[in-house]
Design an enzyme around this catalytic site. Structure first.
Site, PDB file in Angstrom:
ATOM      1  N   HIS A  17       0.844  -1.142  -0.181  1.00  0.00           N
ATOM      2  CA  HIS A  17      -0.120  -0.124   0.009  1.00  0.00           C
ATOM      3  C   HIS A  17       1.072   1.153   0.071  1.00  0.00           C
ATOM      4  O   HIS A  17       0.546   2.206  -0.705  1.00  0.00           O
ATOM      5  CB  HIS A  17      -0.741  -0.124   1.318  1.00  0.00           C
ATOM      6  CG  HIS A  17      -1.845  -1.146   1.388  1.00  0.00           C
ATOM      7  ND1 HIS A  17      -2.221  -1.636   2.647  1.00  0.00           N
ATOM      8  CD2 HIS A  17      -2.713  -1.623   0.183  1.00  0.00           C
ATOM      9  CE1 HIS A  17      -3.113  -2.745   2.429  1.00  0.00           C
ATOM     10  NE2 HIS A  17      -3.639  -2.698   0.933  1.00  0.00           N
ATOM     11  N   LYS A  41     -18.770  -4.125   9.135  1.00  0.00           N
ATOM     12  CA  LYS A  41     -17.621  -4.746   9.247  1.00  0.00           C
ATOM     13  C   LYS A  41     -16.508  -4.076  10.412  1.00  0.00           C
ATOM     14  O   LYS A  41     -16.290  -3.146   9.748  1.00  0.00           O
ATOM     15  CB  LYS A  41     -16.982  -5.409   8.367  1.00  0.00           C
ATOM     16  CG  LYS A  41     -16.103  -6.573   8.456  1.00  0.00           C
ATOM     17  CD  LYS A  41     -15.485  -7.157   7.306  1.00  0.00           C
ATOM     18  CE  LYS A  41     -14.097  -6.450   7.022  1.00  0.00           C
ATOM     19  NZ  LYS A  41     -13.590  -7.191   5.969  1.00  0.00           N
ATOM     20  N   ARG A  90      -1.821  -6.932  -7.971  1.00  0.00           N
ATOM     21  CA  ARG A  90      -0.825  -7.638  -7.620  1.00  0.00           C
ATOM     22  C   ARG A  90      -0.681  -8.843  -8.684  1.00  0.00           C
ATOM     23  O   ARG A  90       0.403  -9.618  -8.801  1.00  0.00           O
ATOM     24  CB  ARG A  90      -0.670  -8.120  -6.374  1.00  0.00           C
ATOM     25  CG  ARG A  90      -0.623  -7.224  -5.318  1.00  0.00           C
ATOM     26  CD  ARG A  90      -1.294  -7.550  -3.838  1.00  0.00           C
ATOM     27  NE  ARG A  90      -2.801  -7.908  -4.095  1.00  0.00           N
ATOM     28  CZ  ARG A  90      -3.597  -8.152  -2.957  1.00  0.00           C
ATOM     29  NH1 ARG A  90      -3.048  -8.179  -1.673  1.00  0.00           N
ATOM     30  NH2 ARG A  90      -4.987  -8.165  -3.136  1.00  0.00           N
ATOM     31  N   SER A 128      -3.112  -7.651   3.435  1.00  0.00           N
ATOM     32  CA  SER A 128      -3.660  -7.388   4.827  1.00  0.00           C
ATOM     33  C   SER A 128      -4.050  -8.709   5.620  1.00  0.00           C
ATOM     34  O   SER A 128      -3.640  -8.912   6.801  1.00  0.00           O
ATOM     35  CB  SER A 128      -4.572  -6.239   4.782  1.00  0.00           C
ATOM     36  OG  SER A 128      -4.318  -5.127   4.439  1.00  0.00           O
TER      37      SER A 128
END
Ligand code: PNS
Length: 174
Positions: A17, A41, A90, A128
């Site tokens: 990031h 969430k 990615r 993450s």
């Protein structure tokens, strides 16, 4: 002034990031890192903590600003007067995930383009969720996250594993 928005959950911030933010900031006059506040969430880190992780990893970057956002990303992009959305890429899996979002955001904003920046090879395997899994079991996360954030992230998950409520948060599982 050309503004781009770099949105994400950043829960927690990774070296991937940070690298995308740093590179994207060279392409625009202003980069707004937009940190998702998801009412459905509970995140592991507060918006302030996520901003702090970025700031410590990217000091002296006057073109980068940090904002929390909730609701539609497109509305946030319009409110910021941005012409582009930046996302890291990615690999093929990310491309499949990002492409429909790019189309939707283009329509919803009336023309903001999504710029997909290829992750550097050393960052393609970082996520993450990987960091969360390693940290939950006490593993070394230092190859994956900014140095200044290692302690905060490790302690957060270590304490959760011990059933502590330090930080006042439950940890989300993906
Ligand atoms: O880091 P993430 O979790 O992959 O980021 C996903 C994010 C925050 C970019 C995406 O979930 C998002 O934009 N959420 C806001 C709600 C929204 O606008 N959804 C429609 C996208 S087309």
């Amino acid at each position: 002034m050309r503004t781009a928005v770099f949105p994400g959950s950043f829960d927690p911030v990774t070296l991937g990031h940070v690298d995308v933010a740093r590179r994207a900031a060279t392409l625009f006059d202003r980069l707004v890192v937009a940190i998702l506040i998801n009412p459905d969430k509970q995140s592991n880190f507060t918006v302030e903590e996520r901003i702090g992780m970025f700031r410590q990893a990217l000091p002296d970057q006057p073109a980068i600003r940090y904002e929390g956002f909730s609701g539609l990303l497109a509305d946030f992009v319009l409110a910021q007067g941005a012409c582009a959305i930046v996302r890291g890429l990615r690999g093929a899996h990310d491309l499949e995930y990002e492409t429909p979002m790019a189309w939707a955001n283009y329509r919803l904003t009336g023309g903001a383009e999504t710029i997909l920046l290829p992750s550097m090879p050393e960052h393609t395997a970082i996520s993450s969720s990987l960091v969360r899994q390693i940290a939950q079991f006490g593993g070394d996360i230092s190859p994956y996250v900014p140095q200044a954030a290692v302690d905060l992230i490790s302690r957060r998950f270590y304490n959760m594993g011990k059933g502590s409520t330090e930080g006042g948060k439950e940890h989300a599982k993906e």
